[in-house]
Write a protein that holds these residues in place. Sequence first.
Motif, PDB file in Angstrom:
ATOM      1  N   TYR A 346     -31.429  19.735  45.367  1.00 45.20           N
ATOM      2  CA  TYR A 346     -30.449  20.481  44.586  1.00 45.20           C
ATOM      3  C   TYR A 346     -29.141  19.714  44.595  1.00 45.20           C
ATOM      4  O   TYR A 346     -28.526  19.538  45.650  1.00 45.20           O
ATOM      5  N   TYR A 467     -24.867  27.042  40.395  1.00 46.93           N
ATOM      6  CA  TYR A 467     -24.591  25.792  39.681  1.00 46.93           C
ATOM      7  C   TYR A 467     -23.373  25.894  38.758  1.00 46.93           C
ATOM      8  O   TYR A 467     -22.453  25.066  38.861  1.00 46.93           O
ATOM      9  N   GLY A 471     -21.247  23.883  40.905  1.00 48.87           N
ATOM     10  CA  GLY A 471     -21.954  22.613  40.812  1.00 48.87           C
ATOM     11  C   GLY A 471     -21.485  21.649  39.757  1.00 48.87           C
ATOM     12  O   GLY A 471     -21.994  20.538  39.672  1.00 48.87           O
ATOM     13  N   LEU A 482     -31.745  23.878  35.649  1.00 49.77           N
ATOM     14  CA  LEU A 482     -31.052  23.234  36.762  1.00 49.77           C
ATOM     15  C   LEU A 482     -31.395  21.759  36.893  1.00 49.77           C
ATOM     16  O   LEU A 482     -30.836  21.073  37.750  1.00 49.77           O
ATOM     17  N   GLY A 491     -29.059  19.009  37.886  1.00 51.64           N
ATOM     18  CA  GLY A 491     -28.025  19.548  37.028  1.00 51.64           C
ATOM     19  C   GLY A 491     -27.819  18.727  35.764  1.00 51.64           C
ATOM     20  O   GLY A 491     -28.556  17.778  35.468  1.00 51.64           O
TER      21      GLY A 491
END
Length: 744
Positions: A346, A467, A471, A482, A491
């Motif tokens: 992530y 996010y 993010g 994502l 991302g």
Amino acid sequence: MSETVNSPAAPGDGGEPRSAAPGVSRRGLLARSGAVGLGAAGVALLPGVVTGAQAEPSTAAGSAPATSASGSPALPAFDPLRPPAVPLAVRSPYLSTWMTADVPAGHWPSFWTGRVTAMTGIAVIDGQNYLFLGAPGVPNHPLSRGLVQRSLTLTATRSRFELEGGGVRLTLTFLSPVEPGDLRRQSMPLSYLFAEVRSLDGKAHDVALYFDISGEWAHGNSGTKIQWAQEQVPASGAGPSLTSLSFTPASPQVLSENGDTASWGTVVWSAANQDGLTWQIGADTDVRPAALSNGKLGNTVDTAQPRAINDRWPVFAFHFDLGSVRNAPRTAALSVGHVREPAVSYLGAQLPPLWKSYWSSWQDMVGYFHADADGARSRTDSLDRRIQRDATAAGGAKYAALCALSLRQAYGATELVSRNGKPWAFLKEISSDGNVSSVDVTYPTIPVFLYTDPEYLRLLLEPLLDYPENGGWPKEFAEHDLGSSYPNASGHNDGNEEDMPVEESANMLLMTAAYLARTDAATAKAFATDHYAILRQWSDYLVANALDPGYQNQTDDFTGFIAHSANLALKGILAIGAMAQVATAVGNAADATRYRATAKDYIGQWVAKAQDTTPDHLKLAYDQPGTWSLKYNGYPDALLGLGLVPAEVAQEEADWYLTQVNQYGIPLDPRHSYTKGDWEMWTAAWLRGHAVSQVLIDTLYDFATATPTRVPFSDWYDTVSGTQSGFQARPVVGGIFALLSLGK
């Protein structure tokens, strides 16, 4: 979502050439061993076994088996439906193995893509060999007999085959648990296989069972080198000790895929130890003949490793000598799993699987899994009964059958991870784009979570909210996903993604409001407060753009961009109404009043803009008179109790849909004859109480049980021919639970 669709290999033919020895293909080996015909064609020659197009689907859920003049079943019985593909081990995006045929004998199981993940089952009864699973060749041991399948019973969590031959009955149960409300158990990427044998004729029969799986479970490319090991796993609590055979790519590519299969991680194949159990790792042409010649395996590990999966095809085998079997059943218990660490990334950080929060090693987890087998069977049996009872009450027996077919597939596209000690869930957009947690794929899936476990939906929402909040997502509307390729949630901080501005912003608001309505008030207030700023931002975007959407993409992107979409506008307006509920949850009365008033004003304008001049239905787009579309986006109005869509508008839409029914359903719109099963069930839930609701259920059932396309349940299919248009094994079949999600 995207128009990209993976084309499955032809079911059961083994895909690429698979050499059993230098210069000898698997088909060649079958020929040499005298077992030609135990593929898709030959199994039909076995007594009482019918495959493929020769098998007639049952005419109603739970129908009795057809009988021949002699009184024995001429066809296997399917209860409550003949699935397009039978889920075997379906537990995560990378543990997803299916049987794309009506009977397991003579067909290889396969990954959801159609790539073979071989599993073999052979019974030896009073010295006679009977094939019951897979399509193996065994040198000098022609498999000219097969166990006869009497029935296949499908529940929400298990697939149970009843097979007979040689005076015995073999019950083969594949159980992939779904554990609502229990993150520890739900986090285990493992699936059970139980075999039970008993005498049918009251006589004693000497019985042995042989099982193996191939290295194909470890990687998408059979030229990849793998390495393996055997170990004894100590008993966990009161559970049994285990023999575990494991294998993994010799040069793992962490956080990479090949053919949608993980290029790292370990396949774990385990059996509960008992008297008469032996095991072996080696070439298929060595291991299988040894079991059938010697009545046991050598408890040995092939030392020629690492080597390619297709280099003498290493298999991982167990042999259970069950001894003399009479009326009391004799059993064997196995499990298969795929364990990976890390699970996903992530924004560049590697995240461990959640199961690592509970067990230090996969050995400890597998030991617990086997010790918990009786409890798992009891819990999942209760869940199966609950779904059958509630679904039958909501939509009848055929609706219950569709829910049973869908549960494992929906959950199996998700997995639990740990992020800074906090549980999160990610979802793979299987078979379309492969994105990480696509918002417009998560959204149609939510009915299954709203019914079984609303907190699981919260775990899916957490990273989707984190996010844009933290993010680096740069746009004013919600993100599409994502990350472009699972398992990397990298991302789109450059803003380069598949934008669906109204679609995704509305989806996020509607999902959030649905979750808030199904948790306690304190939790709802805390969650809504934590995320209020971003939710309000998206709501204001919808206030400015939802009433008459511009030329935008939307979830059914295979139909193309569209301007002035009546269905997309409906979603956006309902999402504004949903924001009023979010505002209420945090105690912001002013916002609640403003968003509710806006939604009410917009819905009146929407009806006027969308009404066709006939005037008996709503248009596809405001500027396209004479058109129509399936307004599945009416479902959130019922789900959230918004009461925005006028009853007379819903009534005229339902009446219109009844005039547009094809053999296998109602098209999305008049441009094509295809539809999507998830949206059909959303429409059925929105229009519950109208005759069209049952029509939608019945025709989707007919597609599922009669389609000639043998792939894991496709959500995109042709309503005229009943064939797959695209997509398979996707989690959006969780949308079939839409009628159940309306209950308290």
